[in-house]
Design a protein around this motif. Structure first.
Motif, PDB file in Angstrom:
ATOM      1  N   LYS A  26      -5.071  -5.730   7.573  1.00  0.00           N
ATOM      2  CA  LYS A  26      -4.214  -6.338   6.554  1.00  0.00           C
ATOM      3  C   LYS A  26      -4.582  -5.809   5.174  1.00  0.00           C
ATOM      4  N   GLY A  27      -3.569  -5.445   4.398  1.00  0.00           N
ATOM      5  CA  GLY A  27      -3.780  -4.981   3.026  1.00  0.00           C
ATOM      6  C   GLY A  27      -4.253  -3.551   2.918  1.00  0.00           C
ATOM      7  N   ALA A  28      -4.266  -2.812   4.033  1.00  0.00           N
ATOM      8  CA  ALA A  28      -4.723  -1.416   4.013  1.00  0.00           C
ATOM      9  C   ALA A  28      -3.541  -0.467   3.826  1.00  0.00           C
ATOM     10  N   ILE A  29      -3.845   0.727   3.336  1.00  0.00           N
ATOM     11  CA  ILE A  29      -2.904   1.846   3.373  1.00  0.00           C
ATOM     12  C   ILE A  29      -3.490   2.845   4.357  1.00  0.00           C
ATOM     13  N   TYR A  30      -2.820   2.981   5.477  1.00  0.00           N
ATOM     14  CA  TYR A  30      -3.327   3.771   6.589  1.00  0.00           C
ATOM     15  C   TYR A  30      -2.488   5.046   6.709  1.00  0.00           C
ATOM     16  N   GLY A  31      -3.140   6.203   6.627  1.00  0.00           N
ATOM     17  CA  GLY A  31      -2.457   7.474   6.759  1.00  0.00           C
ATOM     18  C   GLY A  31      -2.570   8.015   8.170  1.00  0.00           C
ATOM     19  N   LEU A  32      -1.440   8.224   8.820  1.00  0.00           N
ATOM     20  CA  LEU A  32      -1.412   8.792  10.171  1.00  0.00           C
ATOM     21  C   LEU A  32      -0.998  10.254  10.073  1.00  0.00           C
ATOM     22  N   MET A  33      -1.882  11.136  10.543  1.00  0.00           N
ATOM     23  CA  MET A  33      -1.648  12.566  10.394  1.00  0.00           C
ATOM     24  C   MET A  33      -1.695  13.270  11.743  1.00  0.00           C
ATOM     25  N   GLY A  34      -0.993  14.384  11.807  1.00  0.00           N
ATOM     26  CA  GLY A  34      -0.972  15.187  13.023  1.00  0.00           C
ATOM     27  C   GLY A  34       0.023  16.313  12.858  1.00  0.00           C
ATOM     28  N   LEU A  35      -0.115  17.347  13.663  1.00  0.00           N
ATOM     29  CA  LEU A  35       0.827  18.450  13.620  1.00  0.00           C
ATOM     30  C   LEU A  35       2.193  17.995  14.122  1.00  0.00           C
ATOM     31  N   ASN A  36       3.221  18.770  13.845  1.00  0.00           N
ATOM     32  CA  ASN A  36       4.557  18.439  14.332  1.00  0.00           C
ATOM     33  C   ASN A  36       4.555  18.297  15.856  1.00  0.00           C
ATOM     34  N   ASP A 172       2.003  -3.358  -4.861  1.00  0.00           N
ATOM     35  CA  ASP A 172       2.276  -4.385  -3.856  1.00  0.00           C
ATOM     36  C   ASP A 172       1.071  -4.622  -2.949  1.00  0.00           C
ATOM     37  N   VAL A 173       0.344  -3.570  -2.658  1.00  0.00           N
ATOM     38  CA  VAL A 173      -0.871  -3.722  -1.853  1.00  0.00           C
ATOM     39  C   VAL A 173      -1.893  -4.561  -2.625  1.00  0.00           C
ATOM     40  N   ALA A 174      -2.032  -4.268  -3.909  1.00  0.00           N
ATOM     41  CA  ALA A 174      -3.007  -4.995  -4.727  1.00  0.00           C
ATOM     42  C   ALA A 174      -2.575  -6.441  -4.982  1.00  0.00           C
ATOM     43  N   ASP A 175      -1.291  -6.647  -5.250  1.00  0.00           N
ATOM     44  CA  ASP A 175      -0.817  -7.976  -5.649  1.00  0.00           C
ATOM     45  C   ASP A 175      -0.548  -8.893  -4.463  1.00  0.00           C
TER      46      ASP A 175
END
Length: 234
Positions: A26-36, A172-175
């Motif tokens: 909760k409240g995280a910014i999660y980056g999902l990465m990978g090749l096409n 929005d994540v912070a507030d």
């Protein structure tokens, strides 16, 4: 919290997702990465309710997404391929969104439209690709979602617009402790805005971690170590 556990999805015998697991606090910014072709968009479609897994579970706040209209009213999804009703302008689209999102903030919607210089009455179908993405963000963020799901959200946008959009999201994540899952190829950008990172290959999670604990390693270094290539390689 977004939780995906041991999810498998097959298309004609091919496993687009193969016992895939992911956790977004909760409240995280999660980056999902990978090749096409790694499976990122397939994950987004499952979280959107457009696809149903063959095996495993997908929950948000311990609730299953399928058929859960109350949960979907707390989520906003901006896919890579945007959809707007044919012939609609932004005001007409906002009236539709207002019926879905109980926390709709009209003042914020108007302020974001003005900030990005988007016309109220111009048909969205005639907007440029960049304007359509900005319109999608105005509609999504005015709904004040608890969960924001993004698929390659800022591709093709100029740096000033990108910074504005991330500023809105991070506020929005912070507030409000909004939780964000974003798929992207841009390692540097993910490094600047994410606090968690996941790397997917061939439908499987090959790496997941807290960026603060991984420093001073960069996302690109981790990506190359796990996959043998840079994230922007096609």
């Amino acid at each position: 919290m977004i939780k995906i556990e041991n999810v498998t999805k097959r298309f004609d015998g091919y496993a687009a997702l193969d016992h895939f697991s992911l956790t977004v606090p909760k409240g995280a910014i999660y980056g999902l990465m990978g090749l096409n072709g790694a499976g990122k968009t397939t994950i987004i479609k499952h979280l959107s309710g457009l696809l149903i897994q063959d095996e495993g579970t997908i929950t948000i706040d311990n609730q299953e997404i399928e058929g859960n209209e109350a949960l979907k009213a707390r989520m906003a999804v901006i896919p890579d391929e945007l959809f707007f009703f044919r012939g609609y302008n932004l005001i007409q689209m906002s009236r539709f969104h207002r019926k879905i999102y109980p926390l709709w903030d009209e003042d914020r919607f108007q302020a974001m439209m003005a900030d990005f210089g988007l016309p109220e009455k111009g048909t969205i179908g005639k907007f440029s690709k960049g304007m359509k993405k900005q319109a999608a963000f105005c509609l999504a963020l005015a709904g004040k979602p608890d969960y924001l799901i993004l698929d390659e959200p800022v591709d093709g946008l100029d740096p000033i617009v990108r910074r504005k959009l991330w500023h809105y999201i991070m506020d929005d994540v912070a507030d409000r402790e909004m939780t964000v899952l974003v798929s992207s190829h841009n390692a540097k950008e993910m490094e600047d805005i994410c606090n968690y990172i996941g790397i997917i290959a061939d439908g499987r999670m090959v790496f997941e971690g807290d960026l603060l604990e991984l420093m001073p390693a960069t996302i690109e270094e981790i990506f190359i170590e796990k996959l043998g290539g840079a994230p922007n390689e096609k």
